[in-house]
Motif scaffolding. Sequence first.
Motif, PDB file in Angstrom:
ATOM      1  N   SER A  12       0.835  -1.214   0.000  1.00  0.00           N
ATOM      2  CA  SER A  12       0.000   0.000   0.000  1.00  0.00           C
ATOM      3  C   SER A  12       0.863   1.255   0.000  1.00  0.00           C
ATOM      4  CB  SER A  12      -0.924   0.015   1.218  1.00  0.00           C
ATOM      5  OG  SER A  12      -1.796  -1.069   1.186  1.00  0.00           O
ATOM      6  N   ILE A  13       1.913   1.258   0.809  1.00  0.00           N
ATOM      7  CA  ILE A  13       2.795   2.431   0.880  1.00  0.00           C
ATOM      8  C   ILE A  13       3.514   2.640  -0.453  1.00  0.00           C
ATOM      9  CG2 ILE A  13       4.919   3.293   1.942  1.00  0.00           C
ATOM     10  CD1 ILE A  13       3.853   2.152   4.601  1.00  0.00           C
ATOM     11  N   ILE A  14       3.948   1.567  -1.082  1.00  0.00           N
ATOM     12  CA  ILE A  14       4.632   1.686  -2.382  1.00  0.00           C
ATOM     13  C   ILE A  14       3.674   2.250  -3.432  1.00  0.00           C
ATOM     14  CG2 ILE A  14       5.617   0.343  -4.280  1.00  0.00           C
ATOM     15  CD1 ILE A  14       6.870  -1.470  -2.083  1.00  0.00           C
ATOM     16  N   ILE A  15       2.440   1.755  -3.452  1.00  0.00           N
ATOM     17  CA  ILE A  15       1.451   2.250  -4.424  1.00  0.00           C
ATOM     18  C   ILE A  15       1.133   3.721  -4.167  1.00  0.00           C
ATOM     19  CG2 ILE A  15      -0.963   2.060  -5.145  1.00  0.00           C
ATOM     20  CD1 ILE A  15      -0.648  -0.997  -4.784  1.00  0.00           C
ATOM     21  N   LEU A  16       0.929   4.081  -2.905  1.00  0.00           N
ATOM     22  CA  LEU A  16       0.619   5.489  -2.581  1.00  0.00           C
ATOM     23  C   LEU A  16       1.794   6.398  -2.925  1.00  0.00           C
ATOM     24  CD1 LEU A  16      -1.314   5.045   0.773  1.00  0.00           C
ATOM     25  CD2 LEU A  16      -2.232   5.806  -1.416  1.00  0.00           C
ATOM     26  N   PHE A  17       3.016   5.937  -2.670  1.00  0.00           N
ATOM     27  CA  PHE A  17       4.200   6.728  -3.012  1.00  0.00           C
ATOM     28  C   PHE A  17       4.286   6.923  -4.526  1.00  0.00           C
ATOM     29  CE2 PHE A  17       8.726   7.399  -3.792  1.00  0.00           C
ATOM     30  CZ  PHE A  17       8.953   8.470  -2.933  1.00  0.00           C
ATOM     31  N   ALA A  18       4.016   5.858  -5.280  1.00  0.00           N
ATOM     32  CA  ALA A  18       4.038   5.963  -6.747  1.00  0.00           C
ATOM     33  C   ALA A  18       2.972   6.948  -7.228  1.00  0.00           C
ATOM     34  CB  ALA A  18       3.829   4.588  -7.372  1.00  0.00           C
ATOM     35  N   LEU A  19       1.784   6.885  -6.634  1.00  0.00           N
ATOM     36  CA  LEU A  19       0.727   7.822  -7.020  1.00  0.00           C
ATOM     37  C   LEU A  19       1.116   9.260  -6.672  1.00  0.00           C
ATOM     38  CD1 LEU A  19      -2.460   5.801  -5.999  1.00  0.00           C
ATOM     39  CD2 LEU A  19      -1.673   6.326  -8.313  1.00  0.00           C
ATOM     40  N   ALA A  20       1.784   9.444  -5.525  1.00  0.00           N
ATOM     41  CA  ALA A  20       2.233  10.792  -5.147  1.00  0.00           C
ATOM     42  C   ALA A  20       3.242  11.327  -6.156  1.00  0.00           C
ATOM     43  CB  ALA A  20       2.836  10.763  -3.743  1.00  0.00           C
ATOM     44  N   ILE A  21       4.126  10.458  -6.631  1.00  0.00           N
ATOM     45  CA  ILE A  21       5.124  10.876  -7.626  1.00  0.00           C
ATOM     46  C   ILE A  21       4.436  11.268  -8.933  1.00  0.00           C
ATOM     47  CG2 ILE A  21       7.092  10.067  -9.014  1.00  0.00           C
ATOM     48  CD1 ILE A  21       7.772  10.573  -6.067  1.00  0.00           C
ATOM     49  N   LEU A  22       3.298  10.631  -9.235  1.00  0.00           N
ATOM     50  CA  LEU A  22       2.594  10.905 -10.491  1.00  0.00           C
ATOM     51  C   LEU A  22       1.667  12.124 -10.422  1.00  0.00           C
ATOM     52  CD1 LEU A  22       1.645   7.256 -11.511  1.00  0.00           C
ATOM     53  CD2 LEU A  22       3.444   8.699 -12.488  1.00  0.00           C
ATOM     54  N   THR A  23       1.471  12.723  -9.250  1.00  0.00           N
ATOM     55  CA  THR A  23       0.523  13.836  -9.134  1.00  0.00           C
ATOM     56  C   THR A  23       0.821  15.016 -10.056  1.00  0.00           C
ATOM     57  OG1 THR A  23       1.689  14.670  -7.198  1.00  0.00           O
ATOM     58  CG2 THR A  23      -0.314  13.351  -6.811  1.00  0.00           C
ATOM     59  N   PRO A  24       2.086  15.332 -10.366  1.00  0.00           N
ATOM     60  CA  PRO A  24       2.305  16.457 -11.293  1.00  0.00           C
ATOM     61  C   PRO A  24       1.758  16.225 -12.691  1.00  0.00           C
ATOM     62  CG  PRO A  24       4.296  16.026 -10.056  1.00  0.00           C
ATOM     63  CD  PRO A  24       3.354  14.897  -9.776  1.00  0.00           C
ATOM     64  N   LEU A  25       1.344  15.005 -13.011  1.00  0.00           N
ATOM     65  CA  LEU A  25       0.753  14.768 -14.334  1.00  0.00           C
ATOM     66  C   LEU A  25      -0.489  15.635 -14.558  1.00  0.00           C
ATOM     67  CD1 LEU A  25       1.047  10.887 -14.747  1.00  0.00           C
ATOM     68  CD2 LEU A  25       2.292  12.667 -15.984  1.00  0.00           C
ATOM     69  N   GLY A  26      -1.148  16.019 -13.473  1.00  0.00           N
ATOM     70  CA  GLY A  26      -2.315  16.881 -13.588  1.00  0.00           C
ATOM     71  C   GLY A  26      -1.982  18.246 -14.165  1.00  0.00           C
ATOM     72  N   LEU A  27      -0.707  18.620 -14.119  1.00  0.00           N
ATOM     73  CA  LEU A  27      -0.297  19.912 -14.671  1.00  0.00           C
ATOM     74  C   LEU A  27      -0.316  19.914 -16.190  1.00  0.00           C
ATOM     75  CD1 LEU A  27       2.685  20.657 -12.278  1.00  0.00           C
ATOM     76  CD2 LEU A  27       0.441  21.752 -12.288  1.00  0.00           C
ATOM     77  N   LEU A  28      -0.378  18.727 -16.781  1.00  0.00           N
ATOM     78  CA  LEU A  28      -0.355  18.637 -18.241  1.00  0.00           C
ATOM     79  C   LEU A  28      -1.681  19.068 -18.864  1.00  0.00           C
ATOM     80  CD1 LEU A  28       1.485  15.229 -18.671  1.00  0.00           C
ATOM     81  CD2 LEU A  28       2.425  17.531 -18.914  1.00  0.00           C
ATOM     82  N   THR A  29      -2.753  19.027 -18.110  1.00  0.00           N
ATOM     83  CA  THR A  29      -4.061  19.377 -18.652  1.00  0.00           C
ATOM     84  C   THR A  29      -4.374  20.855 -18.396  1.00  0.00           C
ATOM     85  OG1 THR A  29      -6.413  18.854 -18.623  1.00  0.00           O
ATOM     86  CG2 THR A  29      -5.241  18.633 -16.544  1.00  0.00           C
ATOM     87  N   GLN A  30      -5.200  21.399 -19.237  1.00  0.00           N
ATOM     88  CA  GLN A  30      -5.629  22.789 -19.071  1.00  0.00           C
ATOM     89  C   GLN A  30      -6.871  22.881 -18.191  1.00  0.00           C
ATOM     90  OE1 GLN A  30      -3.947  25.450 -20.248  1.00  0.00           O
ATOM     91  NE2 GLN A  30      -2.420  23.953 -20.851  1.00  0.00           N
ATOM     92  N   ASN A  31      -7.524  21.733 -17.946  1.00  0.00           N
ATOM     93  CA  ASN A  31      -8.750  21.712 -17.151  1.00  0.00           C
ATOM     94  C   ASN A  31      -8.425  21.626 -15.667  1.00  0.00           C
ATOM     95  OD1 ASN A  31     -10.333  21.665 -19.488  1.00  0.00           O
ATOM     96  ND2 ASN A  31     -10.011  19.469 -19.685  1.00  0.00           N
ATOM     97  N   PRO A  32      -9.284  22.197 -14.817  1.00  0.00           N
ATOM     98  CA  PRO A  32      -9.042  22.110 -13.372  1.00  0.00           C
ATOM     99  C   PRO A  32      -9.271  20.689 -12.866  1.00  0.00           C
ATOM    100  CG  PRO A  32     -11.148  23.147 -13.800  1.00  0.00           C
ATOM    101  CD  PRO A  32     -10.492  22.949 -15.125  1.00  0.00           C
ATOM    102  N   ALA A  33      -8.664  20.377 -11.737  1.00  0.00           N
ATOM    103  CA  ALA A  33      -8.844  19.061 -11.130  1.00  0.00           C
ATOM    104  C   ALA A  33     -10.285  18.900 -10.656  1.00  0.00           C
ATOM    105  CB  ALA A  33      -7.892  18.898  -9.957  1.00  0.00           C
ATOM    106  N   PHE A  34     -10.772  17.658 -10.662  1.00  0.00           N
ATOM    107  CA  PHE A  34     -12.133  17.385 -10.243  1.00  0.00           C
ATOM    108  C   PHE A  34     -12.342  17.878  -8.809  1.00  0.00           C
ATOM    109  CE2 PHE A  34     -15.389  14.802  -8.280  1.00  0.00           C
ATOM    110  CZ  PHE A  34     -16.405  14.896  -9.211  1.00  0.00           C
ATOM    111  N   GLY A  35     -13.373  18.669  -8.616  1.00  0.00           N
ATOM    112  CA  GLY A  35     -13.711  19.155  -7.279  1.00  0.00           C
ATOM    113  C   GLY A  35     -12.946  20.390  -6.848  1.00  0.00           C
ATOM    114  N   GLU A  36     -12.033  20.878  -7.673  1.00  0.00           N
ATOM    115  CA  GLU A  36     -11.275  22.075  -7.320  1.00  0.00           C
ATOM    116  C   GLU A  36     -11.687  23.255  -8.199  1.00  0.00           C
ATOM    117  OE1 GLU A  36      -7.108  21.306  -7.350  1.00  0.00           O
ATOM    118  OE2 GLU A  36      -7.249  19.842  -5.753  1.00  0.00           O
ATOM    119  N   TRP A  37     -12.967  23.294  -8.549  1.00  0.00           N
ATOM    120  CA  TRP A  37     -13.449  24.335  -9.423  1.00  0.00           C
ATOM    121  C   TRP A  37     -13.659  25.636  -8.666  1.00  0.00           C
ATOM    122  CZ3 TRP A  37     -16.811  19.781  -9.463  1.00  0.00           C
ATOM    123  CH2 TRP A  37     -16.416  18.843 -10.421  1.00  0.00           C
TER     124      TRP A  37
END
Length: 106
Positions: A12-37
């Motif tokens: 679980s910790i390895i998966i969560l760490f990997a997901l945390a590393i991938l969070t900047p991928l959201g910067l690639l889109t021009q749309n806001p994150a879900f729920g952060e409108w």
Amino acid sequence: MKRGVDNNLKVSIIILFALAILTPLGLLTQNPAFGEWTEEEIKKMLGFVPEGLKRYAEVYKFDLFDGYSVKFIHNQYIGYILSALIGIAVIFAIFLLLKHLMTERK
């Protein structure tokens, strides 16, 4: 049994760490994150802003890092990753505290 729980926690910790590393991928889109409108974005999507949202919009302004950035680190990607890691740590701490409190009651 204990060994299986330890392995599940490690995975679980390895998966969560990997997901945390991938969070900047959201910067690639021009749309806001879900729920952060913003109110303007909600108005554009729905045609109106619900009264409850208008009333509580200022109350719900809790972001530890303003815009997921860290003032002394001038790298947007690191701010996203740190925000994710701190959020994961806070959630783990809350659940460990709850577990501790519930085992003390027994």
